[in-house]
Design a protein around this motif. Sequence first.
Motif, short mmCIF file in Angstrom:
data_model
loop_
_atom_site.label_atom_id
_atom_site.label_comp_id
_atom_site.label_asym_id
_atom_site.label_seq_id
_atom_site.Cartn_x
_atom_site.Cartn_y
_atom_site.Cartn_z
N TYR A 66 -39.62 -32.82 3.42
CA TYR A 66 -39.53 -31.44 2.95
C TYR A 66 -39.36 -30.52 4.16
CZ TYR A 66 -41.44 -33.58 -1.26
OH TYR A 66 -41.64 -34.39 -2.34
N GLU A 67 -38.34 -29.68 4.10
CA GLU A 67 -38.04 -28.78 5.21
C GLU A 67 -37.70 -27.39 4.68
OE1 GLU A 67 -36.13 -32.16 8.21
OE2 GLU A 67 -34.81 -30.68 7.28
N ILE A 68 -37.87 -26.39 5.54
CA ILE A 68 -37.59 -25.01 5.15
C ILE A 68 -36.97 -24.27 6.32
CG2 ILE A 68 -39.82 -24.02 5.87
CD1 ILE A 68 -39.78 -22.43 3.20
N THR A 69 -36.16 -23.28 6.01
CA THR A 69 -35.59 -22.42 7.05
C THR A 69 -35.53 -20.99 6.52
OG1 THR A 69 -33.73 -22.09 8.57
CG2 THR A 69 -33.19 -22.75 6.34
N THR A 70 -35.65 -20.04 7.43
CA THR A 70 -35.50 -18.62 7.11
C THR A 70 -34.14 -18.16 7.60
OG1 THR A 70 -37.89 -18.25 7.33
CG2 THR A 70 -36.47 -16.32 7.41
N LEU A 71 -33.34 -17.57 6.73
CA LEU A 71 -32.01 -17.11 7.10
C LEU A 71 -32.12 -15.78 7.82
CD1 LEU A 71 -30.09 -17.94 3.79
CD2 LEU A 71 -30.32 -19.34 5.85
N ASP A 72 -31.82 -15.78 9.11
CA ASP A 72 -31.96 -14.55 9.89
C ASP A 72 -30.65 -13.83 10.12
OD1 ASP A 72 -30.66 -16.11 11.77
OD2 ASP A 72 -32.37 -16.27 13.13
N GLY A 73 -29.52 -14.44 9.72
CA GLY A 73 -28.23 -13.78 9.85
C GLY A 73 -27.65 -13.85 11.23
N GLY A 74 -28.40 -14.36 12.20
CA GLY A 74 -27.89 -14.41 13.56
C GLY A 74 -27.57 -15.80 14.05
N GLY A 75 -27.60 -16.77 13.17
CA GLY A 75 -27.27 -18.13 13.58
C GLY A 75 -28.39 -18.83 14.33
N ARG A 76 -29.61 -18.27 14.32
CA ARG A 76 -30.71 -18.86 15.08
C ARG A 76 -31.68 -19.62 14.18
NH1 ARG A 76 -30.04 -13.70 16.79
NH2 ARG A 76 -31.77 -13.00 15.48
N SER A 77 -31.31 -19.78 12.93
CA SER A 77 -32.21 -20.47 12.01
C SER A 77 -32.31 -21.95 12.37
CB SER A 77 -31.69 -20.34 10.56
OG SER A 77 -31.63 -18.99 10.18
N ARG A 78 -33.45 -22.53 12.06
CA ARG A 78 -33.64 -23.96 12.25
C ARG A 78 -34.52 -24.49 11.13
NH1 ARG A 78 -38.67 -25.16 14.29
NH2 ARG A 78 -39.91 -23.38 15.00
N TRP A 79 -34.40 -25.77 10.88
CA TRP A 79 -35.23 -26.40 9.86
C TRP A 79 -36.62 -26.65 10.42
CZ3 TRP A 79 -33.56 -26.11 5.17
CH2 TRP A 79 -32.19 -26.17 4.89
N ARG A 80 -37.64 -26.38 9.58
CA ARG A 80 -39.03 -26.64 9.94
C ARG A 80 -39.65 -27.55 8.90
NH1 ARG A 80 -41.57 -22.48 8.64
NH2 ARG A 80 -39.92 -21.07 7.90
N ARG A 81 -40.44 -28.50 9.36
CA ARG A 81 -41.11 -29.40 8.43
C ARG A 81 -42.22 -28.64 7.71
NH1 ARG A 81 -45.70 -32.56 8.23
NH2 ARG A 81 -46.33 -31.83 10.30
N ILE A 82 -42.37 -28.91 6.42
CA ILE A 82 -43.49 -28.36 5.67
C ILE A 82 -44.30 -29.51 5.09
CG2 ILE A 82 -42.36 -26.19 5.08
CD1 ILE A 82 -41.68 -27.35 2.36
N LYS A 83 -45.51 -29.20 4.73
CA LYS A 83 -46.42 -30.21 4.19
C LYS A 83 -45.87 -30.79 2.89
CE LYS A 83 -51.23 -30.81 2.70
NZ LYS A 83 -52.53 -30.13 2.48
N ASN A 84 -46.01 -32.10 2.73
CA ASN A 84 -45.57 -32.75 1.50
C ASN A 84 -46.50 -32.39 0.35
OD1 ASN A 84 -43.80 -33.96 3.24
ND2 ASN A 84 -44.31 -36.05 2.67
N PRO A 85 -45.97 -32.30 -0.88
CA PRO A 85 -46.86 -32.15 -2.04
C PRO A 85 -47.64 -33.45 -2.26
CG PRO A 85 -44.62 -32.55 -2.76
CD PRO A 85 -44.55 -32.38 -1.27
N ALA A 86 -48.62 -33.39 -3.11
CA ALA A 86 -49.45 -34.57 -3.36
C ALA A 86 -48.62 -35.70 -3.97
CB ALA A 86 -50.62 -34.21 -4.28
N TYR A 87 -47.60 -35.36 -4.74
CA TYR A 87 -46.73 -36.35 -5.37
C TYR A 87 -45.28 -35.92 -5.19
CZ TYR A 87 -50.97 -38.00 -7.69
OH TYR A 87 -52.22 -38.48 -7.95
#
Length: 278
Positions: A66-87
């Motif tokens: 599971y990964e997330i990114t914030t769209l900043d409009g400047g091309g500097r976004s990157r994927w970040r790992r987020i905690k897995n759900p229980a299932y």
Amino acid sequence: MLLSPAAAGVAHARALPQGLAEEHAAYEREISHHTAMVALGQVATTGDRKVLRVLHLFPGTARQFYEITTLDGGGRSRWRRIKNPAYPVALGTWAVIDGTVFFFSSELVHGQDAMPDRVASFDLDTEEWAPTIRGPLSSSSSLGVGDGGVAAAGAGHPSDHMDWGELSLADMNGCLVVTHRTLASSMDLWFLMDVEKGSWVRKYRMQLSISYRHAEHTVRPLLVLNDGRIVLVHLGNRGSLKIYDPRTSSSTDVAEIGPCVAVGLYNGSVLSLANDAN
């Protein structure tokens, strides 16, 4: 890649970050064989647009990243790992409402859940998973009739309601809806009325004259019109838009959209699109 419609009918492409989250980089070769789902939503308090990505590794594994990114409009976004759900979550259907992404969960509680309809949710603001809630089919073992003739969750399971079929999630007029389509081409629409209590109300039972013999015959609801009619999208090689009238229990084709696998609605202000393009 995300397409943002702007003024004068021009679509501006916004590329998603390349690669994987740093914590998943070591699995790049393994992840080359996967299916993926991305969900775009906006945080109400900050206006940030975030993209949640779920990578499902295969074959023969239920492992997910599971990964997330914030769209900043400047091309500097990157994927970040987020905690897995229980299932693990199901990737076939999901909905985004008010900055929360909803999925079906693979969690099945013995003695409680009669159907795989338990719902997981992810808050794009806090970037945390909430506890799953029981879905309408599992939490309603009998159907009572509430005000206005709608069916509400009760106790015991009605035999006519537990026929296996297709389950899907939808955002209808800002409310989370679980649709249950049976082999008899009946479709029930269950509306989540209270997230904390996990209470559902079946507001509609539709009879659809569509064969269920082929996988391409998938019907999803889009919205309820002011006069009570329901807009449906028929997905597949010959996609179309339909309008279902509960008063006559009939549907009418209103537009052909060609081959499609999903259709969504833009809920923001059209006036803001030009500003996004600048």
